[in-house]
Motif scaffolding. Structure first.
Motif: not given
Length: 554
Positions: A475-481
């Motif tokens: 989820f952190d990667v999804a939000k960042h991207r």
């Protein structure tokens, strides 16, 4: 003690040890198939697997350094003048010191073409690691000398075992205090039922690393570190008698330990290695570049070359057949200037040439390969030709999905790569109302890449998709991207679900009517029943016909 009679493993020339019988047969027949098989025999395609912080990305860099693919090795956390690793290029990777994306590094070594696929080490990205393991012929399992077999190492090894991928074990960080070497051998045997076969044995206890005993020759290989460990370590070879005079008890202790293993039947057996029942073991320190060349030599000599891969019917597809390959990864955001999307394709058979028109097995449509590239970390270059075992990067391949097959002339479809069962769920909403178009495009692309699984529900509608993940860091990667690549920041609202099952259409109304349960539809059309916990699952399952709820892979 007579140290000159150490056992020497029977290692044949690497072109015979790793070469599949079909390669030798094809070469006898000559022609295109013979040339392709000869090129395939030169390839070694492998991944590095480990628990987080075992030194995986550092080892990747050290291997590239020893093959002269880079001039100076980095560290996950660059200090002073030492740069960060080539294979970790995403900003979050640099910030957190972990691998999130999968890097592909290709380099030549000792007449062999090495394709090294670096994998995410964190358990939250185990789906991506599984996809990479579908594309390799061998794996290097990295074990922290101080911690032994850790949970994620165990899980990844089980995936290798299930896929029939032979494993070479490297005990890393021997320059730091750690476990006894014989204790680590016992762990390999007792915890993962893997028969260890040392190729090198440490001289000096963990934290006092003098060098290694070369089990093939009986010689002492002494390592001398270079400033910062950024360049190759200096090695000096000594005969057993010279080592005994120089090191005394430190050397004789190492020889006695290895003799103990030899007497217990731990000599190298190539067939046992290829079967997955046993693993060659080496000791080293990736950050100091100690023992890295020995690992490269072992990979070249022992790891299998690309062989026939089974198609979806289970029939082996020979490497000498016309071109075929499958997509094992989709990655966007590697080139900020162009915002393009790269499909990573493992070549399974034949010769690939840039510009050739191939067929997309899933749609039957032609696919042009004009923009084919080779990838070295984040850097790319035009690729004109590739052979079985190589990895092709196809730019802006928007029609391709993970698991898709491409072929030329001879129709073939390779097995799909299954998705894992998600355990974390969150509703995604656009944080900025006017960014709905970017929001929809970004969510769709992240789902296609496999960053997260994207689910829809009638309850919430298309404006509020549910993101599902194996681990919360996805989820952190999804939000960042979403914020930095698509310009569409998102808000995530966690859902209180932790268990998912595939559900039959007839059972959907029953599941949807119960509290603590819901049915969501995945992008590939699969209906998922999600539950608050295993007890809620059991309660609903009792009211349904047998077979209404089935486990999802993983």
């Amino acid at each position: 003690m007579d140290t000159t009679a150490l056992h020497e493993p029977e290692l044949t020339d690497h072109r015979e040890a790793g070469e599949a019988p079909e390669h030798r047969e094809s070469r006898r027949h000559g022609g295109e198939a013979g040339e392709v098989a000869a090129e395939a025999a030169r390839r070694r395609t492998f991944a590095v697997i480990s628990h987080p912080d075992a030194g995986k990305s550092t080892l990747t860099e050290a291997l590239a350094l020893h093959a002269h693919a880079i001039g100076e090795a980095g560290a996950v956390h660059g200090k002073g003048n030492r740069r960060g690793v080539v294979s970790d290029w995403m900003e979050m990777e640099k910030d957190r010191g972990i691998s999130i994306t999968s890097a592909v590094l290709q380099f030549a070594y000792d007449g062999t073409v090495v394709n090294l696929l670096d994998t995410p080490g964190h358990a939250d990205f185990s789906e991506d690691t599984y996809r990479v393991l579908a594309a390799v012929d061998a794996a290097v399992m990295l074990v922290d000398a101080a911690k032994g077999i850790e949970p994620q190492t165990f899980k990844l090894f089980e995936v290798c075992r299930a896929r029939g991928v032979p494993v070479i074990t490297v005990v890393n960080k021997w320059d730091r205090p750690g476990l006894d070497a014989l204790a680590i051998m016992d762990e390999l045997t007792s915890r993962i039922d893997l028969h260890p076969m040392p190729l090198t044995w440490p001289v000096g206890v963990a934290g006092d690393f003098q060098g290694v005993l070369d089990c093939a020759t009986g010689e002492f290989v002494q390592f001398t570190r270079t400033p910062g460990g950024a360049t190759e370590a200096v090695t000096t070879r000594m005969s057993p008698s010279e080592a005994e005079r120089s090191l005394g008890a430190v050397w004789t202790d190492a020889v006695e330990e290895y003799d103990l293993l030899r007497s217990s039947g731990h000599d190298y057996d190539h067939e046992l290695f290829l079967s997955g029942a046993a693993s060659p073991v080496l000791f080293g320190s990736a950050v100091l570049n100690f023992g890295v060349r020995q690992l490269l030599d072992a990979l070249v000599a022992l790891a299998p070359a690309p062989g026939a891969r089974p198609d979806r019917s289970g029939a082996p597809h020979p490497v000498g057949a016309p071109f075929s390959g499958f997509v094992f990864k989709i990655q966007a955001g590697m080139d900020r200037a162009h915002r393009d999307r790269l499909a990573f394709v493992r070549v399974c058979s034949g010769r690939f040439t840039r510009g050739m028109v191939v067929t997309h097995a899933e749609t039957g449509r032609p696919f042009a390969t004009k923009y084919a590239q080779s990838v070295f970390g984040r850097d790319r270059s035009t690729l004109d030709e590739a052979f079985p075992g190589d990895v092709i990067g196809l730019v802006n391949a928007n029609a391709l999905r993970v698991g898709d097959t491409l072929f030329a002339e001879q129709k073939v479809a390779f097995p799909r790569i299954p998705l894992f069962a998600p355990e974390h769920f969150a509703v995604a909403r656009a944080a900025v109302t006017g960014k709905q178009k970017q929001f929809r495009r970004g969510i769709e692309q992240l789902g296609e890449e496999g960053v997260v699984q994207v689910l829809q529900s009638d309850r919430r509608g298309a404006q509020a998709p549910v993101l599902a993940a194996v681990g919360p860091m996805q989820f952190d990667v999804a939000k960042h991207r979403m914020e930095h690549e698509f310009g569409a920041p998102i808000r995530l609202e966690p859902l209180a679900y932790s268990v998912a099952r595939a559900v039959t259409p007839a059972a959907i109304p029953v599941v949807d009517s119960r509290t603590g349960a819901e049915v969501l539809t995945r992008a590939d059309g699969l209906h998922l029943a999600v539950f608050a916990d295993k007890w809620r699952l059991a309660s609903v399952e009792r009211d349904l016909p047998a077979g209404s709820l089935t486990p999802i892979f993983g």
